[in-house]
Design a protein around this motif. Structure first.
Motif, PDB file in Angstrom:
ATOM      1  N   GLY A  15      20.920 124.529  36.704  1.00  0.00           N
ATOM      2  CA  GLY A  15      19.908 123.807  37.583  1.00  0.00           C
ATOM      3  C   GLY A  15      19.505 122.472  37.605  1.00  0.00           C
ATOM      4  N   ASP A  16      20.071 121.682  38.620  1.00  0.00           N
ATOM      5  CA  ASP A  16      20.007 120.207  38.668  1.00  0.00           C
ATOM      6  C   ASP A  16      20.153 119.480  37.402  1.00  0.00           C
ATOM      7  OD1 ASP A  16      19.306 118.099  40.018  1.00  0.00           O
ATOM      8  OD2 ASP A  16      17.175 117.971  39.624  1.00  0.00           O
ATOM      9  N   TRP A  17      21.443 119.971  36.797  1.00  0.00           N
ATOM     10  CA  TRP A  17      21.888 119.392  35.533  1.00  0.00           C
ATOM     11  C   TRP A  17      22.018 117.799  35.314  1.00  0.00           C
ATOM     12  CZ3 TRP A  17      26.376 117.146  33.742  1.00  0.00           C
ATOM     13  CH2 TRP A  17      26.620 117.062  32.379  1.00  0.00           C
ATOM     14  N   ASP A  18      22.258 117.314  36.427  1.00  0.00           N
ATOM     15  CA  ASP A  18      22.763 115.912  36.461  1.00  0.00           C
ATOM     16  C   ASP A  18      21.241 115.108  36.371  1.00  0.00           C
ATOM     17  OD1 ASP A  18      25.260 115.422  37.007  1.00  0.00           O
ATOM     18  OD2 ASP A  18      25.137 115.941  38.939  1.00  0.00           O
ATOM     19  N   ASN A  19      20.112 115.866  36.773  1.00  0.00           N
ATOM     20  CA  ASN A  19      18.830 114.945  36.655  1.00  0.00           C
ATOM     21  C   ASN A  19      17.999 115.598  35.579  1.00  0.00           C
ATOM     22  OD1 ASN A  19      19.216 113.220  39.124  1.00  0.00           O
ATOM     23  ND2 ASN A  19      19.077 115.009  40.290  1.00  0.00           N
ATOM     24  N   ARG A  20      18.437 116.489  34.870  1.00  0.00           N
ATOM     25  CA  ARG A  20      17.592 117.256  33.557  1.00  0.00           C
ATOM     26  C   ARG A  20      18.189 117.133  32.318  1.00  0.00           C
ATOM     27  NH1 ARG A  20      15.110 122.574  35.914  1.00  0.00           N
ATOM     28  NH2 ARG A  20      13.781 122.361  34.472  1.00  0.00           N
ATOM     29  N   ALA A  21      19.539 117.375  32.351  1.00  0.00           N
ATOM     30  CA  ALA A  21      19.996 117.316  30.979  1.00  0.00           C
ATOM     31  C   ALA A  21      19.717 116.132  30.251  1.00  0.00           C
ATOM     32  CB  ALA A  21      21.581 117.622  31.017  1.00  0.00           C
ATOM     33  N   ALA A  22      19.373 116.225  28.951  1.00  0.00           N
ATOM     34  CA  ALA A  22      19.248 115.072  27.944  1.00  0.00           C
ATOM     35  C   ALA A  22      20.252 114.152  27.980  1.00  0.00           C
ATOM     36  CB  ALA A  22      18.734 115.614  26.452  1.00  0.00           C
ATOM     37  N   VAL A  23      21.410 114.649  27.937  1.00  0.00           N
ATOM     38  CA  VAL A  23      22.699 113.851  27.858  1.00  0.00           C
ATOM     39  C   VAL A  23      22.887 112.830  28.999  1.00  0.00           C
ATOM     40  CG1 VAL A  23      24.545 115.335  28.656  1.00  0.00           C
ATOM     41  CG2 VAL A  23      25.112 113.628  26.968  1.00  0.00           C
ATOM     42  N   ARG A  24      22.158 113.097  30.129  1.00  0.00           N
ATOM     43  CA  ARG A  24      22.344 112.413  31.502  1.00  0.00           C
ATOM     44  C   ARG A  24      21.099 111.460  31.601  1.00  0.00           C
ATOM     45  NH1 ARG A  24      26.898 112.562  34.143  1.00  0.00           N
ATOM     46  NH2 ARG A  24      25.973 112.837  36.121  1.00  0.00           N
ATOM     47  N   VAL A  25      19.748 112.109  31.219  1.00  0.00           N
ATOM     48  CA  VAL A  25      18.676 111.216  31.542  1.00  0.00           C
ATOM     49  C   VAL A  25      17.711 110.491  30.548  1.00  0.00           C
ATOM     50  CG1 VAL A  25      18.732 112.391  33.836  1.00  0.00           C
ATOM     51  CG2 VAL A  25      17.349 113.245  31.742  1.00  0.00           C
ATOM     52  N   ARG A  26      18.108 111.121  29.019  1.00  0.00           N
ATOM     53  CA  ARG A  26      17.222 110.644  28.072  1.00  0.00           C
ATOM     54  C   ARG A  26      17.933 109.457  27.294  1.00  0.00           C
ATOM     55  NH1 ARG A  26      13.913 113.253  30.622  1.00  0.00           N
ATOM     56  NH2 ARG A  26      13.161 115.123  30.232  1.00  0.00           N
ATOM     57  N   LYS A  27      17.362 108.432  27.568  1.00  0.00           N
ATOM     58  CA  LYS A  27      18.059 107.306  26.852  1.00  0.00           C
ATOM     59  C   LYS A  27      17.377 106.755  25.681  1.00  0.00           C
ATOM     60  CE  LYS A  27      20.249 106.516  30.988  1.00  0.00           C
ATOM     61  NZ  LYS A  27      21.811 107.066  31.206  1.00  0.00           N
ATOM     62  N   ASN A  28      17.586 107.711  24.554  1.00  0.00           N
ATOM     63  CA  ASN A  28      16.909 107.468  23.472  1.00  0.00           C
ATOM     64  C   ASN A  28      17.801 107.010  22.248  1.00  0.00           C
ATOM     65  OD1 ASN A  28      15.102 110.285  24.738  1.00  0.00           O
ATOM     66  ND2 ASN A  28      14.004 108.434  24.277  1.00  0.00           N
ATOM     67  N   ASP A  29      17.415 106.216  21.266  1.00  0.00           N
ATOM     68  CA  ASP A  29      18.269 106.086  20.004  1.00  0.00           C
ATOM     69  C   ASP A  29      18.022 106.891  18.985  1.00  0.00           C
ATOM     70  OD1 ASP A  29      15.901 104.791  18.942  1.00  0.00           O
ATOM     71  OD2 ASP A  29      16.803 102.601  19.629  1.00  0.00           O
ATOM     72  N   LEU A 126      25.284 115.408  18.040  1.00  0.00           N
ATOM     73  CA  LEU A 126      25.283 113.823  17.854  1.00  0.00           C
ATOM     74  C   LEU A 126      23.953 113.547  17.371  1.00  0.00           C
ATOM     75  CD1 LEU A 126      26.564 110.892  18.130  1.00  0.00           C
ATOM     76  CD2 LEU A 126      25.925 111.045  20.240  1.00  0.00           C
ATOM     77  N   PHE A 127      22.768 113.741  18.140  1.00  0.00           N
ATOM     78  CA  PHE A 127      21.621 113.293  17.748  1.00  0.00           C
ATOM     79  C   PHE A 127      20.905 114.132  16.723  1.00  0.00           C
ATOM     80  CE2 PHE A 127      19.459 115.606  21.956  1.00  0.00           C
ATOM     81  CZ  PHE A 127      19.188 116.655  21.155  1.00  0.00           C
ATOM     82  N   SER A 128      21.223 115.517  16.327  1.00  0.00           N
ATOM     83  CA  SER A 128      20.819 115.936  15.282  1.00  0.00           C
ATOM     84  C   SER A 128      21.588 115.380  13.989  1.00  0.00           C
ATOM     85  CB  SER A 128      21.269 117.809  15.288  1.00  0.00           C
ATOM     86  OG  SER A 128      20.569 118.296  16.268  1.00  0.00           O
ATOM     87  N   ASN A 129      22.808 114.843  14.047  1.00  0.00           N
ATOM     88  CA  ASN A 129      23.563 114.482  12.753  1.00  0.00           C
ATOM     89  C   ASN A 129      22.859 112.864  12.748  1.00  0.00           C
ATOM     90  OD1 ASN A 129      25.707 114.245  10.864  1.00  0.00           O
ATOM     91  ND2 ASN A 129      26.174 112.394  12.228  1.00  0.00           N
ATOM     92  N   GLU A 130      22.627 112.436  13.641  1.00  0.00           N
ATOM     93  CA  GLU A 130      22.133 110.724  13.605  1.00  0.00           C
ATOM     94  C   GLU A 130      20.638 110.786  12.877  1.00  0.00           C
ATOM     95  OE1 GLU A 130      21.656 109.376  17.465  1.00  0.00           O
ATOM     96  OE2 GLU A 130      23.723 108.736  17.543  1.00  0.00           O
ATOM     97  N   VAL A 131      19.696 111.789  13.160  1.00  0.00           N
ATOM     98  CA  VAL A 131      18.474 112.002  12.399  1.00  0.00           C
ATOM     99  C   VAL A 131      18.611 112.613  11.041  1.00  0.00           C
ATOM    100  CG1 VAL A 131      16.092 112.948  12.485  1.00  0.00           C
ATOM    101  CG2 VAL A 131      17.280 112.096  14.668  1.00  0.00           C
ATOM    102  N   ALA A 132      19.473 113.470  10.838  1.00  0.00           N
ATOM    103  CA  ALA A 132      19.888 114.087   9.676  1.00  0.00           C
ATOM    104  C   ALA A 132      20.356 113.001   8.627  1.00  0.00           C
ATOM    105  CB  ALA A 132      20.825 115.154   9.418  1.00  0.00           C
ATOM    106  N   GLU A 133      21.411 112.327   8.955  1.00  0.00           N
ATOM    107  CA  GLU A 133      21.580 110.951   8.104  1.00  0.00           C
ATOM    108  C   GLU A 133      20.870 110.109   7.904  1.00  0.00           C
ATOM    109  OE1 GLU A 133      24.710 110.591   7.067  1.00  0.00           O
ATOM    110  OE2 GLU A 133      25.588 112.377   7.744  1.00  0.00           O
ATOM    111  N   GLN A 134      19.771 109.840   8.528  1.00  0.00           N
ATOM    112  CA  GLN A 134      18.763 108.664   8.469  1.00  0.00           C
ATOM    113  C   GLN A 134      17.750 109.379   7.267  1.00  0.00           C
ATOM    114  OE1 GLN A 134      17.208 106.453  11.651  1.00  0.00           O
ATOM    115  NE2 GLN A 134      18.068 108.171  12.819  1.00  0.00           N
ATOM    116  N   VAL A 135      17.428 110.635   7.409  1.00  0.00           N
ATOM    117  CA  VAL A 135      16.451 111.367   6.500  1.00  0.00           C
ATOM    118  C   VAL A 135      17.078 111.596   5.161  1.00  0.00           C
ATOM    119  CG1 VAL A 135      15.028 113.157   5.922  1.00  0.00           C
ATOM    120  CG2 VAL A 135      15.232 111.956   8.451  1.00  0.00           C
ATOM    121  N   ALA A 136      18.238 111.761   5.044  1.00  0.00           N
ATOM    122  CA  ALA A 136      19.044 112.182   3.892  1.00  0.00           C
ATOM    123  C   ALA A 136      19.339 110.844   3.050  1.00  0.00           C
ATOM    124  CB  ALA A 136      20.635 112.862   4.183  1.00  0.00           C
ATOM    125  N   ASN A 137      19.470 109.725   3.746  1.00  0.00           N
ATOM    126  CA  ASN A 137      19.767 108.410   3.008  1.00  0.00           C
ATOM    127  C   ASN A 137      18.318 107.844   2.626  1.00  0.00           C
ATOM    128  OD1 ASN A 137      22.515 108.236   3.842  1.00  0.00           O
ATOM    129  ND2 ASN A 137      22.126 107.087   5.713  1.00  0.00           N
TER     130      ASN A 137
END
Length: 317
Positions: A15-29, A126-137
């Motif tokens: 359903g409208d993946w191009d405009n709703r999927a996080a990988v397409r529209v969420r520009k978060n670091d 990818l983003f699960s690993n990014e946050v896990a690495e920061q908290v683990a460190n």
């Protein structure tokens, strides 16, 4: 074999993946916030609702700093689990659809949605690993073993004969994707550190669509499985659902030990997790969407299937 008639332009799609999927529209670091110390005075690393012993008197007596460290342990464990689950289980599950591993006709729109879902899950890892690495460190969390649940799930595939593995893989993904949305919803109802909240919220929005896709795909496949395949699927589903709600006691003991609790105190804290009937209650609470999808597909029209799940304590007669 031929499948049911396909109707509805949105069936088997994301359903409208191009405009709703996080990988397409969420520009978060997803970097931890600059005011983290301040946030930790009022916000949590992980949802208390997902830490089964957090209200135990021994934990409460130990104070907020220890509770936050335990919550950080749980967050890193959950995110490590998510990273492996998305890559090694869910994406392998959708590969059975993408590459036609079932001896059944697969609608093109189902294959397209499966490819989109595969892309989503890679980003979630990818983003699960990014946050896990920061908290683990941040906390010096060094011991990060593969979660027991992952080993248990993969052992089911290893035990299956080659012709039966596509069905096993698919069912592993089906159960995962129909329970995770509820877990994420429970997590995001709490007052979490802003980065963690944002990550889990973006994940949840994707997983709500994934749950619908897997529910529809399960309904499609169930309608064209023969009786022997249905019997096998019923037994597999019982085992898979049970595994998804088993607590990792060895890890929980190590987590409690990391903040100074001895074996006897840890067992006392975890007594509620281990009490008779606790596993069935976890399943009944957490697998509501899974059971609803199975019901809609006609799974529980079989008296044998109903009895199987009733005897396990997972449903009412």
């Amino acid at each position: 074999m031929t499948g049911p008639t396909i109707t509805g332009s949105l069936l088997y799609t994301l359903g409208d993946w191009d405009n709703r999927a996080a990988v397409r529209v969420r520009k978060n670091d997803y970097r931890l916030p600059h005011d983290l110390d301040h946030q930790l005075t009022t916000k949590d690393w992980f949802a208390p609702a997902l830490i089964p012993y957090i209200e135990h008197p021994l934990i409460d007596k130990a104070g907020r700093s220890l509770i936050q460290r335990l919550a950080a342990n749980h967050l890193v464990y959950f995110l490590d689990y998510t990273t492996v689950l998305e890559h090694r289980v869910v994406n392998r599950s959708v590969e059975t659809i993408i590459h036609g591993e079932f001896d059944v006709p697969i609608p093109n729109q189902m294959k397209t949605a499966a490819l989109q879902l595969y892309t989503d899950e890679g980003y979630h890892a990818l983003f699960s690993n990014e946050v896990a690495e920061q908290v683990a460190n941040l906390y010096g969390i060094r011991e990060r073993p593969t979660p027991r649940r992952i080993d248990r799930l993969l052992s089911m595939v290893d035990a299956a004969s080659p012709p039966d593995r596509p069905l096993t893989w698919f069912l592993l993904g089906f159960v995962s994707e129909t329970i995770i949305a509820k877990e994420l919803l429970s997590a995001t109802r709490n007052n979490l550190v802003s980065t963690v909240y944002l990550m889990l919220r973006n994940h949840l929005e994707d997983e709500a669509r994934h749950s619908r896709f897997f529910s529809e795909t399960f309904q499609y496949l169930w309608s064209i499985l023969n009786s022997a395949q249905r019997d096998q699927a019923a037994r597999l589903l019982l085992d898979i659902i049970n595994i998804y709600f088993e607590p990792d006691i060895a890890w929980l003991m190590r987590s409690l030990a990391s903040v100074g609790f001895g074996e006897q105190a840890s067992l006392q804290i975890l007594a509620g997790v281990l009490q008779p009937g606790a596993q069935a209650r976890r399943v009944r609470s957490g697998a509501v969407s899974t059971f609803a999808a199975m019901q809609k597909a006609g799974f529980f029209d079989s008296a044998i299937n109903r009895q199987l799940f009733f005897q396990a304590g997972f449903i009412d007669d």
